[in-house]
Design an enzyme around this catalytic site. Structure first.
Site, mmCIF file in Angstrom:
data_model
loop_
_atom_site.group_PDB
_atom_site.id
_atom_site.type_symbol
_atom_site.label_atom_id
_atom_site.label_comp_id
_atom_site.label_asym_id
_atom_site.label_seq_id
_atom_site.Cartn_x
_atom_site.Cartn_y
_atom_site.Cartn_z
ATOM 1 N NE ARG A 101 -1.930 1.792 3.668
ATOM 2 C CZ ARG A 101 -2.455 1.955 4.872
ATOM 3 N NH1 ARG A 101 -3.692 1.563 5.118
ATOM 4 N NH2 ARG A 101 -1.750 2.474 5.835
ATOM 5 C CB CYS A 103 -1.329 6.186 2.563
ATOM 6 S SG CYS A 103 -2.585 7.327 3.208
#
Length: 124
Positions: A101, A103
């Site tokens: 991930r 962000c």
């Protein structure tokens, strides 16, 4: 290449598709907290994040994938102050399976959303 389209998620609001399948990979467009009928969820960041995941699950299903086959997620947030709230909801959907991930905080998102998430997943 195959275009993915489902009525269970909001229609694209521009010249793009909800997602594309290339070989055995699904690439979603970023999902914001719009309902399938195109109405913005005006709740707090947690409510908006739940709607984003509802949309992601719908496009993944149409593509022949699931949250369990996601290999990469990119999360765009309006304010890094909301990171822990978004992360809490994110963890409800990715509790045992934890894809890679990124962000990032952005200046502004479409429709002034507080969160947008896109994913890459393996398709069956």
């Amino acid at each position: 290449m195959k275009k993915v389209q489902t009525n269970e998620a909001p229609a694209a609001i521009g010249p793009y598709s909800q997602g594309m399948i290339v070989d055995n990979l699904f690439f979603s467009s970023g999902q914001i907290p719009l309902t399938a009928s195109g109405e913005m969820v005006n709740g707090d960041v947690k409510e908006q994040t739940h709607q984003v995941f509802k949309n992601l699950k719908a496009v993944l299903k149409e593509a022949g994938a699931t949250l369990d086959t996601v290999i990469k997620a990119t999360v765009f947030i309006k304010s890094m102050d909301d990171f822990s709230s978004i992360n809490e909801v994110y963890g409800e959907y990715f509790s045992t399976h934890k894809p890679a991930r990124s962000c990032v905080e952005v200046a502004r998102l479409p429709k002034d959303a507080l969160v947008e998430i896109e994913v890459i997943a393996l398709v069956n």
